[in-house]
Design an enzyme around this catalytic site. Structure first.
Site, PDB file in Angstrom:
ATOM      1  N   LYS A 128       0.839  -1.201   0.000  1.00 47.27           N
ATOM      2  CA  LYS A 128       0.000   0.000   0.000  1.00 47.27           C
ATOM      3  C   LYS A 128       0.878   1.256   0.000  1.00 47.27           C
ATOM      4  CE  LYS A 128      -3.796  -2.533   2.070  1.00 47.27           C
ATOM      5  NZ  LYS A 128      -4.422  -3.046   3.300  1.00 47.27           N
ATOM      6  N   ASP A 188     -11.332   3.345   4.365  1.00 47.36           N
ATOM      7  CA  ASP A 188     -11.631   1.923   4.188  1.00 47.36           C
ATOM      8  C   ASP A 188     -13.022   1.572   4.729  1.00 47.36           C
ATOM      9  OD1 ASP A 188     -11.009  -0.589   3.224  1.00 47.36           O
ATOM     10  OD2 ASP A 188      -9.853  -1.206   4.977  1.00 47.36           O
ATOM     11  N   GLN A 208      -5.058  -1.894   9.681  1.00 43.76           N
ATOM     12  CA  GLN A 208      -5.025  -3.221   9.075  1.00 43.76           C
ATOM     13  C   GLN A 208      -5.799  -4.219   9.941  1.00 43.76           C
ATOM     14  OE1 GLN A 208      -3.662  -3.585   6.121  1.00 43.76           O
ATOM     15  NE2 GLN A 208      -3.102  -5.716   5.882  1.00 43.76           N
TER      16      GLN A 208
HETATM   17  N1  LIG Z   1      -8.526  -2.608   6.957  1.00 42.95           N
HETATM   18  C1  LIG Z   1      -8.081  -3.485   6.046  1.00 42.95           C
HETATM   19  N2  LIG Z   1      -8.336  -3.265   4.740  1.00 42.95           N
HETATM   20  C2  LIG Z   1      -7.874  -4.123   3.782  1.00 42.95           C
HETATM   21  O1  LIG Z   1      -8.136  -3.911   2.580  1.00 42.95           O
HETATM   22  C3  LIG Z   1      -7.096  -5.250   4.177  1.00 42.95           C
HETATM   23  C4  LIG Z   1      -6.868  -5.433   5.544  1.00 42.95           C
HETATM   24  N3  LIG Z   1      -7.377  -4.545   6.447  1.00 42.95           N
HETATM   25  N4  LIG Z   1      -6.169  -6.487   5.995  1.00 42.95           N
HETATM   26  C5  LIG Z   1      -5.502  -7.394   5.089  1.00 42.95           C
HETATM   27  C6  LIG Z   1      -6.222  -7.495   3.783  1.00 42.95           C
HETATM   28  C7  LIG Z   1      -5.401  -8.059   2.655  1.00 42.95           C
HETATM   29  N5  LIG Z   1      -5.480  -7.105   1.594  1.00 42.95           N
HETATM   30  C8  LIG Z   1      -4.866  -7.267   0.363  1.00 42.95           C
HETATM   31  C9  LIG Z   1      -4.740  -6.244  -0.540  1.00 42.95           C
HETATM   32  C10 LIG Z   1      -4.088  -6.418  -1.733  1.00 42.95           C
HETATM   33  C11 LIG Z   1      -3.542  -7.646  -2.075  1.00 42.95           C
HETATM   34  C12 LIG Z   1      -2.843  -7.785  -3.368  1.00 42.95           C
HETATM   35  O2  LIG Z   1      -2.747  -6.846  -4.123  1.00 42.95           O
HETATM   36  N6  LIG Z   1      -2.310  -8.961  -3.690  1.00 42.95           N
HETATM   37  C13 LIG Z   1      -1.595  -9.183  -4.939  1.00 42.95           C
HETATM   38  C14 LIG Z   1      -0.457 -10.136  -4.771  1.00 42.95           C
HETATM   39  C15 LIG Z   1       0.348  -9.932  -3.532  1.00 42.95           C
HETATM   40  C16 LIG Z   1       1.804 -10.220  -3.700  1.00 42.95           C
HETATM   41  O3  LIG Z   1       2.341 -10.055  -4.804  1.00 42.95           O
HETATM   42  O4  LIG Z   1       2.408 -10.612  -2.682  1.00 42.95           O
HETATM   43  C17 LIG Z   1      -2.525  -9.758  -5.971  1.00 42.95           C
HETATM   44  O5  LIG Z   1      -3.569 -10.312  -5.595  1.00 42.95           O
HETATM   45  O6  LIG Z   1      -2.205  -9.676  -7.152  1.00 42.95           O
HETATM   46  C18 LIG Z   1      -3.699  -8.685  -1.195  1.00 42.95           C
HETATM   47  C19 LIG Z   1      -4.344  -8.502   0.000  1.00 42.95           C
HETATM   48  C20 LIG Z   1      -6.141  -5.999   2.036  1.00 42.95           C
HETATM   49  N7  LIG Z   1      -6.570  -6.161   3.284  1.00 42.95           N
END
Ligand SMILES: Nc1nc(=O)c2c([nH]1)NC[C@@H]1CN(c3ccc(C(=O)N[C@@H](CCC(=O)O)C(=O)O)cc3)C=[N+]21
Length: 281
Positions: free
Chosen positions: A55, A122, A99
Site C-alpha cells: 500500500k 476503508d 489493518q
Molecule cells: N482494513 C483493512 N483493509 C484491507 O483492505 C485489508 C486489511 N485490512 N487487511 C488485510 C487485507 C489483505 N489485503 C490485500 C490487498 C491487496 C492484495 C494484493 O494486491 N495482492 C496481490 C499479490 C500480492 C503479492 O504479490 O504478494 C494480488 O492479488 O495480485 C492482497 C491482499 C487488504 N486487506
C-alpha cells in the site's frame, strides 16, 4: 482448455483507476497538498506487513505520501485509539487504514470507530458502514468497492441476479452484501454456520468468496455461466476459490494474484485522493 473464459484482469482495472488519479494528484499539488495515507499495523504478522508495504509503495509510485505506524503486539486498545487520534488530528494525513485483523485482546470495533469519518478511507467505522449499507457512503470498504469496480469495468450485470457471498467479515462479506443489494441483486450471505452452503453457492449467478480458506470453493459448486470473484488472500498468494476447477463452469472469474487484490489497493489510493480533495475544500 479455458480460452473461451473471461479472466477478469485486476491489474488492468487497477491501472484504469490509478490513471484517473494522476491529474487529480497534480491539481492538489498546485494547492500544496500531497494526498497522504496512514497505515496502522499492530503486531508482527508477516503477511500483513507485506500488504501494508504494498500500500505504501503504491502511494509512492503515484506521487502520494504514506505514513506507516507499526505498533507492537502488546499494544492496548487505549494506546491504539490514542495513535489513531493523533492521525485524526494531523492535518497532513488524509486517510487512515487500520489493518484488519488486530490482535484478539484489542477491541477492534473501538479502534475502527476511533477513525475520524472524513479519514475513514476503508469504510470501517460504524457510521461509514451504515452509510454504505444505505448506499451513500463516500468511502465504502476498499475490497468490496474493488469487487464492484471489477463488475462495472467488465459491464457484468448485477440487477436481478442472485449473488451469493461467502463470508461476513466487517470489511468484506457484510459490506459487499450491502453493495450488491443496493445494485438490485438478490443476496445470500453465507458463513461458517451456514448449512447446505454448497447448495446455496450453486444458486449463485455471482459468487463472492471471502472466507479466508485456501481453495475453499470447489468446481462443482459453480453454476454454469456464473461470475466468480475471489477476495481470498491466503498464505502463499492462494485464493479462496479453486481456480482451475471453478474456471470450467464460470463465465467470468478473477484469478489470485492479479484479481481483486490490486483493485483493492487502487481503490484505497482513490479514496485517499477523494479524502484529500474533500478535506482541502
Ligand atoms: N482494513 C483493512 N483493509 C484491507 O483492505 C485489508 C486489511 N485490512 N487487511 C488485510 C487485507 C489483505 N489485503 C490485500 C490487498 C491487496 C492484495 C494484493 O494486491 N495482492 C496481490 C499479490 C500480492 C503479492 O504479490 O504478494 C494480488 O492479488 O495480485 C492482497 C491482499 C487488504 N486487506
Amino acid at each position: 482448455m479455458v480460452t473461451d473464459k473471461l479472466i477478469l484482469n485486476g491489474n488492468q482495472v487497477a491501472e484504469s483507476i490509478k490513471e484517473a488519479l494522476v491529474e487529480r494528484i497534480q491539481q492538489l499539488s498546485h494547492k500544496g497538498i500531497v494526498p497522504c495515507l496512514a497505515t496502522v499495523l499492530v503486531g508482527e504478522n508477516p503477511a500483513s506487513a507485506t500488504y501494508v508495504r504494498m500500500k505504501g509503495n503504491a502511494c509512492k509510485r503515484l506521487g502520494m505520501q504514506s505514513i506507516r505506524i507499526d505498533l507492537p503486539e502488546a499494544t492496548t486498545t487505549k494506546e491504539l485509539v490514542a495513535a489513531i487520534q493523533q492521525l485524526n488530528d494531523d492535518p497532513g494525513v488524509h486517510g487512515i487504514l487500520l489493518q484488519h485483523p488486530v490482535p484478539a485482546h484489542i477491541d477492534e470495533r473501538a479502534a475502527f470507530d476511533a477513525i475520524r469519518i472524513e479519514k475513514d478511507v476503508d469504510g470501517v467505522t460504524t457510521l461509514g458502514y451504515a452509510q454504505n449499507a444505505f448506499g451513500f457512503a463516500k468511502f465504502p470498504s476498499c475490497t468490496p468497492a474493488a469487487i464492484m469496480a471489477i463488475l462495472a469495468y467488465y459491464n457484468l450485470p448485477i440487477k436481478g441476479k442472485h449473488a451469493v457471498v461467502i463470508g461476513r467479515s466487517p470489511i468484506l462479506g457484510k459490506p459487499v452484501s450491502a453493495m450488491l443489494l443496493n445494485q438490485d441483486a438478490t443476496v445470500t450471505t453465507c458463513h461458517s454456520r451456514t448449512t447446505h452452503l454448497e447448495d446455496l453457492v450453486r444458486l449463485g449467478d455471482i459468487v463472492v468468496a471471502a472466507v479466508g480458506k485456501p481453495n475453499f470453493v470447489k468446481g462443482d459448486w459453480i453454476k454454469p455461466g456464473a461470475v466468480v470473484l475471489d477476495a481470498g488472500y491466503n498464505e502463499g498468494n492462494i485464493g479462496d476459490v479453486d481456480f482451475e476447477a471453478c474456471v470450467e463452469n464460470a463465465y467470468a472469474i478473477t484469478p489470485v494474484p492479479a484479481g481483486v487484490g490490486p483493485v483493492t489497493i487502487a481503490t484505497l489510493l482513490k479514496h485517499t485522493v477523494d479524502a484529500a480533495e474533500l478535506l482541502s475544500e
